[in-house]
Design an enzyme around this catalytic site. Sequence first.
Site, PDB file in Angstrom:
ATOM      1  N   SER A 185     -15.050  50.588  73.074  1.00 19.11           N
ATOM      2  CA  SER A 185     -16.086  50.891  72.200  1.00 19.11           C
ATOM      3  C   SER A 185     -16.519  52.100  72.667  1.00 19.11           C
ATOM      4  CB  SER A 185     -17.276  49.763  72.205  1.00 19.11           C
ATOM      5  OG  SER A 185     -16.809  48.669  71.306  1.00 19.11           O
ATOM      6  N   HIS A 240     -10.568  44.513  70.376  1.00 18.64           N
ATOM      7  CA  HIS A 240     -11.225  43.017  70.138  1.00 18.64           C
ATOM      8  C   HIS A 240     -10.392  42.236  69.259  1.00 18.64           C
ATOM      9  CE1 HIS A 240     -14.883  45.637  71.071  1.00 18.64           C
ATOM     10  NE2 HIS A 240     -14.566  45.198  72.313  1.00 18.64           N
ATOM     11  N   LYS A 283     -28.761  47.326  77.581  1.00 22.96           N
ATOM     12  CA  LYS A 283     -27.863  48.320  76.990  1.00 22.96           C
ATOM     13  C   LYS A 283     -28.842  48.971  75.559  1.00 22.96           C
ATOM     14  CE  LYS A 283     -23.146  46.867  77.971  1.00 22.96           C
ATOM     15  NZ  LYS A 283     -21.753  46.656  77.487  1.00 22.96           N
ATOM     16  N   ARG A 302      -7.724  44.890  80.021  1.00 23.53           N
ATOM     17  CA  ARG A 302      -7.156  46.263  79.633  1.00 23.53           C
ATOM     18  C   ARG A 302      -6.437  46.697  81.001  1.00 23.53           C
ATOM     19  NH1 ARG A 302     -12.283  49.252  77.154  1.00 23.53           N
ATOM     20  NH2 ARG A 302     -12.802  48.175  79.259  1.00 23.53           N
TER      21      ARG A 302
END
Length: 166
Positions: A127, A16, A40, A89
């Site tokens: 994460s 990040h 979440k 990514r």
Amino acid sequence: MIAIYPGSFDPITFGHLDIIERGVQLFDRVIVAVLRNPNKNPLFSVQQRLEQIRHAVVHLPSVEVDSFDGLTVNYAQMRQAQVLLRGLRAVSDFEVELQMAHTNKTLSTQIETVFLATSNEYSFLSSSVVKEIARFGGSIEHLVPSHVAQELQQCYANKYPVSNQK
């Protein structure tokens, strides 16, 4: 030009930070915006994540840290941002992010999405990966800022105490 870098950041990683640091080279201001997502179940509260991010970007004066709920494009309009900044990514990220960018464009034609490919050294990093390693006592100091590593280690030490029983 103002860019919004939205995400859950649970927790913020060096991946990040890579996107944020490169974003400030492209935009006048980058607002790192923590999404309060009811779907979440984050490890850290919104307030904890905001503090983690603020600590990690203290060296970047053109970065602001905030939180929001609802649609990202509505938040971007409210903040008078022209760009949504997103990191990629892998190809799998691109598929999801492209769909989201197209959806956002149907909601606001004035807001563009800019994708930055994450640096190679962070292409595997998420994460979720960090939390999994921390949960089992692995070293995470090379994946997150030191203050975040300490908070993760404390959190998992309290939730999952190490047992010597076999």
